[in-house]
Motif scaffolding. Sequence first.
Motif, short mmCIF file in Angstrom:
data_model
loop_
_atom_site.label_atom_id
_atom_site.label_comp_id
_atom_site.label_asym_id
_atom_site.label_seq_id
_atom_site.Cartn_x
_atom_site.Cartn_y
_atom_site.Cartn_z
N PHE A 91 26.84 -1.68 2.45
CA PHE A 91 28.50 -2.30 2.61
C PHE A 91 28.59 -3.89 2.47
CE2 PHE A 91 28.59 2.14 4.06
CZ PHE A 91 28.94 2.71 3.17
N ASP A 92 28.64 -4.92 1.25
CA ASP A 92 29.43 -6.01 1.38
C ASP A 92 30.95 -5.86 1.13
OD1 ASP A 92 29.96 -8.50 1.11
OD2 ASP A 92 28.19 -8.67 -1.09
N PRO A 93 31.27 -6.69 2.07
CA PRO A 93 33.00 -6.68 2.55
C PRO A 93 33.49 -7.47 0.76
CG PRO A 93 31.76 -8.12 3.64
CD PRO A 93 31.30 -6.73 3.31
N ALA A 94 32.22 -8.99 0.35
CA ALA A 94 33.03 -9.69 -0.43
C ALA A 94 33.42 -8.43 -1.64
CB ALA A 94 31.86 -10.58 -0.78
N THR A 95 32.41 -7.49 -1.92
CA THR A 95 32.61 -6.48 -2.91
C THR A 95 33.06 -4.83 -2.81
OG1 THR A 95 30.60 -5.79 -2.84
CG2 THR A 95 30.55 -8.38 -4.57
N ASP A 96 32.93 -4.61 -1.55
CA ASP A 96 32.90 -2.91 -1.65
C ASP A 96 34.13 -3.23 -0.73
OD1 ASP A 96 30.86 -2.72 -2.64
OD2 ASP A 96 29.76 -2.58 -0.47
#
Length: 272
Positions: free
Chosen positions: A225-230
């Motif tokens: 999980f990536d807060p920049a994209t997800d």
Amino acid sequence: MTDRTAVVHGLEPTNALSVERVRSVRHWNEHLFSFTITRPPSFRFRSGEFVMIGLPGDNGKPLLRAYSIASPAYAEELEFLSIKVPDGPLTSKLQQIVPGDEIFLGKKPTGTLVTDALKPGERLFMLSTGTGLAPFLSLIRDPDVYEMYSSIVVVHSVRRVSDLAFRTTLESYLSGDPLVEDQAAAQFTYVPTVTREEFHTTGRIDALVENGTLFSARIGGAQAFDPATDRIMLCGSTEMIRDFSEYLEGLGFEEGSNAKPGDYVIERAFVG
């Protein structure tokens, strides 16, 4: 149950409640069922919202509970997914409904499991346990969701294989859906997992995240999980929501709301 004749009749609408008729009932197993009811012409909702529904209580007054709407916003009927609790004040009665029965429906749907509460992103993950699948059944049939995200992923964790409600529809990538069939074939991914029986995918959702099983080649992008994209939606058991909220916060995700969109959302009306 299913051979009982309809008996819930003569309900009176109120300022906050309309009276609708049960159209269909499906019992998935001994403790899980779904049903559809008529939809008032004036009833509008956003995909992912919940509404109050109910039946007369023992005192004759409406006994209401919050239920996520499982049907898409364009459907002519409203669909709901429910557990069966033998001694539950409402579900003990609700599990016995048959087509033709009447039911109370609140007039004001609301909720935070909506795309309005999320920032723009590339991948949308909907993590659910049990009947927490319901709001996501509505969202994945919303054409706007496919315009907003390149990948839409529904993860459904249950104890037994028979608890995988709507499995056939989800495994078909929503084949035959009048509005999103083509988009879903390219963008939608269904990840069912079973914790207490043999199945091709087993283990809780956190284990699938940790070992990378959740991030299949079909989904694309990072194996985490990536807060920049997800963007992530959580619905299900209190334990799952609590644990994942803490986990996501630790990764830098910020909870969103209708007033302030964020990186992930939960439905606080259900978890307190």
